[in-house]
Scaffold this motif. Sequence first.
Motif, mmCIF file in Angstrom:
data_model
loop_
_atom_site.group_PDB
_atom_site.id
_atom_site.type_symbol
_atom_site.label_atom_id
_atom_site.label_comp_id
_atom_site.label_asym_id
_atom_site.label_seq_id
_atom_site.Cartn_x
_atom_site.Cartn_y
_atom_site.Cartn_z
ATOM 1 N N MET A 117 28.796 8.307 19.899
ATOM 2 C CA MET A 117 28.782 8.456 18.535
ATOM 3 C C MET A 117 27.455 8.549 17.767
ATOM 4 S SD MET A 117 31.976 7.637 17.496
ATOM 5 C CE MET A 117 33.503 7.099 18.165
ATOM 6 N N TYR A 170 26.935 8.226 13.831
ATOM 7 C CA TYR A 170 26.638 7.012 13.482
ATOM 8 C C TYR A 170 25.313 6.137 13.777
ATOM 9 C CZ TYR A 170 31.851 6.895 12.964
ATOM 10 O OH TYR A 170 33.236 7.015 12.883
ATOM 11 N N SER A 229 28.857 -1.254 6.910
ATOM 12 C CA SER A 229 29.563 -0.417 8.046
ATOM 13 C C SER A 229 30.371 1.073 7.186
ATOM 14 C CB SER A 229 30.671 -1.371 8.482
ATOM 15 O OG SER A 229 31.588 -1.838 7.607
ATOM 16 N N THR A 262 29.398 4.953 8.466
ATOM 17 C CA THR A 262 30.539 5.711 8.989
ATOM 18 C C THR A 262 31.059 6.761 8.111
ATOM 19 O OG1 THR A 262 32.380 4.122 7.919
ATOM 20 C CG2 THR A 262 31.726 3.853 10.583
ATOM 21 N N SER A 292 30.884 10.515 6.686
ATOM 22 C CA SER A 292 30.486 11.650 7.323
ATOM 23 C C SER A 292 29.661 12.438 6.436
ATOM 24 C CB SER A 292 31.824 12.393 7.416
ATOM 25 O OG SER A 292 32.443 12.798 6.295
#
Length: 97
Positions: free
Chosen positions: A24, A27, A82, A86, A88
Amino acid sequence: MLISEELFLLLRRDDGKAESSMSMNGYGLAAAVVSDLILAERLGLDDHKDPRVSVTSARPTSEPVLDAALQRLTDKDGRRLSSCVTDSRLNLEELIA
């Protein structure tokens, strides 16, 4: 060197390709940019388990990566960390490169 730039380099192999296609990375880079903005005193976090992000200053930082992220995070002022990491729209991998 910014934390986000150092992390970008760590996530790359010597040939320039991504170290792992299954991770990931986006992130992690978004979190690194948030860290850079906190160190630049442009963002703040509250003391909760999933803290809320607050824009403390919208002044430019003279770093294109941080300025682009700050502009995007201004719209997310007061949202949870959070949620910001996350998003984009905070994937600035091309700009970091």
